[in-house]
Design an enzyme around this catalytic site. Structure first.
Site, PDB file in Angstrom:
ATOM      1  N   CYS A  55       0.703  -1.047   0.004  1.00  0.00           N
ATOM      2  CA  CYS A  55       0.422   0.071  -0.349  1.00  0.00           C
ATOM      3  C   CYS A  55       0.963   0.878  -0.137  1.00  0.00           C
ATOM      4  O   CYS A  55       1.661   2.279   0.926  1.00  0.00           O
ATOM      5  CB  CYS A  55      -1.074   0.197   0.523  1.00  0.00           C
ATOM      6  SG  CYS A  55      -1.767   1.485   1.292  1.00  0.00           S
ATOM      7  N   TYR A 197      -5.272   5.234  -9.243  1.00  0.00           N
ATOM      8  CA  TYR A 197      -6.109   4.417  -8.681  1.00  0.00           C
ATOM      9  C   TYR A 197      -7.711   4.837  -9.625  1.00  0.00           C
ATOM     10  O   TYR A 197      -8.665   3.674 -10.036  1.00  0.00           O
ATOM     11  CB  TYR A 197      -6.177   4.874  -7.343  1.00  0.00           C
ATOM     12  CG  TYR A 197      -5.439   3.987  -6.394  1.00  0.00           C
ATOM     13  CD1 TYR A 197      -5.816   2.696  -6.233  1.00  0.00           C
ATOM     14  CD2 TYR A 197      -4.296   4.488  -6.567  1.00  0.00           C
ATOM     15  CE1 TYR A 197      -4.592   1.787  -5.591  1.00  0.00           C
ATOM     16  CE2 TYR A 197      -3.637   3.793  -5.655  1.00  0.00           C
ATOM     17  CZ  TYR A 197      -3.890   2.861  -4.865  1.00  0.00           C
ATOM     18  OH  TYR A 197      -2.699   2.470  -4.550  1.00  0.00           O
TER      19      TYR A 197
END
Length: 329
Positions: A55, A197
């Site tokens: 992440c 994203y």
């Protein structure tokens, strides 16, 4: 809340009409503070950081923990790289013993099997997302914060009474550069950190086209900033929060985002020499960046967790190497 019936594109809240990805806000936003009578005062060993090496948001907190010398002050547990139906899971003792190369941590503070278990311990009626990073208070058995931008800010200063003298007073958000840092953070977050994203999770061509166009316009802008910089960093000769927040996206760009999120107009290693030099300087020369960058977790997480994007879960072998040697042109 993520449930077994949901798709990854549902979990990240893609708008059904526009096809645009919308990131939900963090749920826990308390602070560790040295102020008198603070709810969460700094104490050695009291707080524990739950992260994923995959992440980018968690990566910022790992970098900051290293830079500030907080390894003996704040513990860390690393979840498994696979994000499944029940969210992030912790490794087992058997996995850690049999496969040390996987680099995952059993949850020793509460015995939880999944990160979601900690969220329900903190708030039994919790119905949000179970995200990393998560900063846990072992004393009160609750979550302090799961907002990375706020965690790194209080790590700069609030534990200074507990760190080595060489790290005290070292901040990556200095007063004289705050305006520049804030301005960079705003557009870099919207179009680069979150922009990859927006491209990858878009469900309509128009939303993807907009996101990718803005992403590469911003990369072009960053390239010029670094090319014109009078030092090695975005704001000159001093490493700042702006560098810490950008690095996790850039180091993932060629290995993952180019192919997995279809961000393939250009590559960092071939098309952005100033960004490429900046990234490799941080990775090879600044302690805290290489040590917290785990390409195995990064590549396996994205390609094997996002079944809506990559249904067969095949992880590409390239690019090779994951990051180019320091002195490669």
């Amino acid at each position: 809340m993520s449930t077994p019936s949901q798709k990854i594109t549902d979990w990240v809240s893609t708008d059904s009409k526009s096809g645009e990805f919308n990131r939900k806000p963090s749920s826990f936003c308390d602070l560790v503070s040295r102020e008198p009578n603070a709810k969460f005062p700094p104490e050695r060993g009291r707080y524990h950081l739950y992260v994923s090496y995959a992440c980018p948001w968690a990566h910022r907190t790992l970098i900051t923990r290293e830079l500030k010398g907080l390894q003996d002050v704040i513990g860390v547990s690393v979840v498994h790289w696979h994000l499944g139906e029940n969210g992030w899971r912790f490794g087992t003792i058997e996995e850690a013993a049999e496969h040390p190369e996987v680099t995952v941590s059993p949850e020793t503070n509460t015995g939880a099997s999944f990160l979601r278990d900690l969220y329900f311990k903190a708030r039994p009626d919790y119905d949000g997302r179970y995200t990393v990073p998560t900063l846990w208070d072992k004393k009160n058995k609750t979550i302090v914060s799961n907002e990375s931008s706020e965690i790194i800010r209080f790590l700069y200063t609030e534990f200074d009474d507990l760190v080595d003298e060489s790290r005290k007073g070292v901040t990556y958000y200095p007063e004289e550069l705050r305006k520049g840092i804030d301005e960079l953070n705003e557009w870099v977050y919207a179009t680069v950190n979150n922009g990859v994203y927006k491209a990858g999770f878009a469900t309509k061509q128009e939303a993807y086209d907009v996101a990718v166009t803005k992403l590469f316009e911003s990369l072009d802008r960053i390239e010029k900033i670094l090319r014109d910089s009078d030092g090695s960093y975005l704001l000159g000769k001093i490493l700042t929060e702006a560098d810490i927040r950008l690095y996790p996206t850039i180091v993932r760009f060629d290995p993952v985002y180019v192919q997995h999120f279809k961000c393939n107009l250009r590559m960092i290693r071939h098309d952005y020499p100033a960004i490429h030099k900046w990234m490799r300087h941080l990775y090879y020369d600044v302690p805290g960046f290489k040590e917290t960058t785990n390409f195995e977790h990064i590549k396996k997480h994205y390609t094997k967790s996002h079944s809506q994007i990559n249904p067969k879960g095949i992880t590409p072998l390239g690019p090779v190497p994951d990051i180019m040697p320091k002195n490669t042109e």
